[in-house]
Design a protein around this motif. Structure first.
Motif, mmCIF file in Angstrom:
data_model
loop_
_atom_site.group_PDB
_atom_site.id
_atom_site.type_symbol
_atom_site.label_atom_id
_atom_site.label_comp_id
_atom_site.label_asym_id
_atom_site.label_seq_id
_atom_site.Cartn_x
_atom_site.Cartn_y
_atom_site.Cartn_z
ATOM 1 N N THR A 50 0.817 -1.213 0.000
ATOM 2 C CA THR A 50 0.000 0.000 0.000
ATOM 3 C C THR A 50 0.851 1.264 0.000
ATOM 4 O O THR A 50 0.668 2.138 -0.844
ATOM 5 N N GLU A 51 1.778 1.369 0.943
ATOM 6 C CA GLU A 51 2.535 2.611 1.118
ATOM 7 C C GLU A 51 3.670 2.777 0.128
ATOM 8 O O GLU A 51 4.006 3.895 -0.248
ATOM 9 N N TRP A 52 4.303 1.684 -0.286
ATOM 10 C CA TRP A 52 5.440 1.763 -1.193
ATOM 11 C C TRP A 52 5.095 1.258 -2.586
ATOM 12 O O TRP A 52 5.954 1.195 -3.453
ATOM 13 N N CYS A 53 3.840 0.848 -2.797
ATOM 14 C CA CYS A 53 3.412 0.267 -4.077
ATOM 15 C C CYS A 53 4.315 -0.902 -4.452
ATOM 16 O O CYS A 53 4.675 -1.092 -5.624
ATOM 17 N N ALA A 54 4.722 -1.668 -3.464
ATOM 18 C CA ALA A 54 5.616 -2.803 -3.685
ATOM 19 C C ALA A 54 4.881 -3.919 -4.412
ATOM 20 O O ALA A 54 3.736 -4.237 -4.087
ATOM 21 N N THR A 55 5.543 -4.479 -5.395
ATOM 22 C CA THR A 55 5.022 -5.637 -6.109
ATOM 23 C C THR A 55 5.688 -6.863 -5.495
ATOM 24 O O THR A 55 6.866 -7.119 -5.727
ATOM 25 N N ILE A 56 4.930 -7.581 -4.690
ATOM 26 C CA ILE A 56 5.476 -8.736 -3.969
ATOM 27 C C ILE A 56 4.697 -9.963 -4.410
ATOM 28 O O ILE A 56 3.501 -10.075 -4.151
ATOM 29 N N GLY A 57 5.384 -10.860 -5.092
ATOM 30 C CA GLY A 57 4.747 -12.075 -5.580
ATOM 31 C C GLY A 57 4.466 -13.063 -4.466
ATOM 32 O O GLY A 57 4.983 -12.951 -3.347
ATOM 33 N N GLU A 58 3.670 -14.057 -4.797
ATOM 34 C CA GLU A 58 3.281 -15.074 -3.815
ATOM 35 C C GLU A 58 4.490 -15.849 -3.305
ATOM 36 O O GLU A 58 4.596 -16.159 -2.117
ATOM 37 N N ARG A 59 5.430 -16.148 -4.190
ATOM 38 C CA ARG A 59 6.633 -16.888 -3.800
ATOM 39 C C ARG A 59 7.484 -16.063 -2.820
ATOM 40 O O ARG A 59 7.971 -16.584 -1.818
ATOM 41 N N THR A 60 7.665 -14.784 -3.110
ATOM 42 C CA THR A 60 8.438 -13.904 -2.226
ATOM 43 C C THR A 60 7.712 -13.734 -0.902
ATOM 44 O O THR A 60 8.335 -13.727 0.165
ATOM 45 N N ASP A 61 6.410 -13.593 -0.958
ATOM 46 C CA ASP A 61 5.595 -13.495 0.244
ATOM 47 C C ASP A 61 5.846 -14.705 1.151
ATOM 48 O O ASP A 61 6.088 -14.568 2.348
ATOM 49 N N GLY A 62 5.830 -15.895 0.568
ATOM 50 C CA GLY A 62 6.080 -17.116 1.327
ATOM 51 C C GLY A 62 7.495 -17.175 1.878
ATOM 52 O O GLY A 62 7.717 -17.628 3.001
ATOM 53 N N ALA A 63 8.470 -16.693 1.097
ATOM 54 C CA ALA A 63 9.866 -16.687 1.551
ATOM 55 C C ALA A 63 10.034 -15.784 2.764
ATOM 56 O O ALA A 63 10.722 -16.143 3.722
ATOM 57 N N VAL A 64 9.405 -14.619 2.729
ATOM 58 C CA VAL A 64 9.496 -13.691 3.865
ATOM 59 C C VAL A 64 8.899 -14.327 5.109
ATOM 60 O O VAL A 64 9.497 -14.290 6.194
ATOM 61 N N LEU A 65 7.741 -14.923 4.980
ATOM 62 C CA LEU A 65 7.091 -15.549 6.138
ATOM 63 C C LEU A 65 7.913 -16.722 6.670
ATOM 64 O O LEU A 65 7.982 -16.935 7.884
ATOM 65 N N LEU A 66 8.571 -17.462 5.780
ATOM 66 C CA LEU A 66 9.418 -18.566 6.219
ATOM 67 C C LEU A 66 10.645 -18.047 6.965
ATOM 68 O O LEU A 66 11.014 -18.589 8.017
ATOM 69 N N VAL A 67 11.263 -16.977 6.470
ATOM 70 C CA VAL A 67 12.423 -16.395 7.156
ATOM 71 C C VAL A 67 12.013 -15.899 8.539
ATOM 72 O O VAL A 67 12.702 -16.152 9.538
ATOM 73 N N VAL A 68 10.880 -15.212 8.626
ATOM 74 C CA VAL A 68 10.391 -14.735 9.924
ATOM 75 C C VAL A 68 10.155 -15.933 10.851
ATOM 76 O O VAL A 68 10.582 -15.921 12.006
ATOM 77 N N SER A 69 9.510 -16.965 10.349
ATOM 78 C CA SER A 69 9.246 -18.158 11.167
ATOM 79 C C SER A 69 10.531 -18.770 11.697
ATOM 80 O O SER A 69 10.623 -19.104 12.883
ATOM 81 N N GLU A 70 11.508 -18.942 10.828
ATOM 82 C CA GLU A 70 12.764 -19.580 11.232
ATOM 83 C C GLU A 70 13.513 -18.740 12.263
ATOM 84 O O GLU A 70 13.982 -19.265 13.273
#
Length: 151
Positions: A50-70
């Motif tokens: 919303t704020e940065w108009c970032a284009t974040i794909g589903e795969r990248t979204d999952g990678a971020v959540l996995l890094v946070v989880s780990e």
């Protein structure tokens, strides 16, 4: 931002924020904290969209959540006390940092598909472009920088 002056459209050039988006969450280590950290990160990704108009794909979204989880799981498992999740991002890059009270630095083990467990940092290193670990006055900080893949 766009101004309208007597029917003319005048772009100002300030459509993109100047400072990265930053959010911090504190966790006690009680049951449910890891899931809460993932929800916090998912909400942060929505804010970047919303704020940065970032284009974040589903795969990248999952990678971020996995890094946070780990990283949060490691802090939860290996420290005695609360930990902090810090997220900072723009339309192209996201930094995930976790602070915990343990001064013991995590170890990276050689690849071994037969080893059970202890793959967390290996996974984070595979997903992030940069991973750093450093001692801080209260323990340590593990920081992972991920590319969001925006053009």
């Amino acid at each position: 931002m766009t101004y309208h002056l007597d029917g003319a459209v005048i772009p100002t050039g300030f459509d993109v924020p100047v400072e990265p988006l930053r959010r911090t969450a504190h966790f006690t280590g009680e049951p449910g904290c890891i899931a809460e950290a993932r929800r916090f990160a998912a909400y942060f990704l929505q804010e970047l969209r919303t704020e940065w108009c970032a284009t974040i794909g589903e795969r990248t979204d999952g990678a971020v959540l996995l890094v946070v989880s780990e990283l949060v799981t490691n802090a939860d498992r290996h420290s005695n006390g609360p930990y902090i999740l810090e997220l900072e991002g723009t339309d192209t890059v996201l930094t995930v940092a976790v602070y915990d009270s343990s001064a013991s630095l995590p170890r990276v083990f050689p690849r071994n598909p037969e080893r059970v467990g202890r793959h967390g940092l290996e996974i984070v290193r595979a997903l992030a472009r940069d991973v750093t670990v450093e001692r801080v006055p209260v323990g340590k900080r593990v920081r992972a920088v991920l590319d969001l893949g925006a053009a």
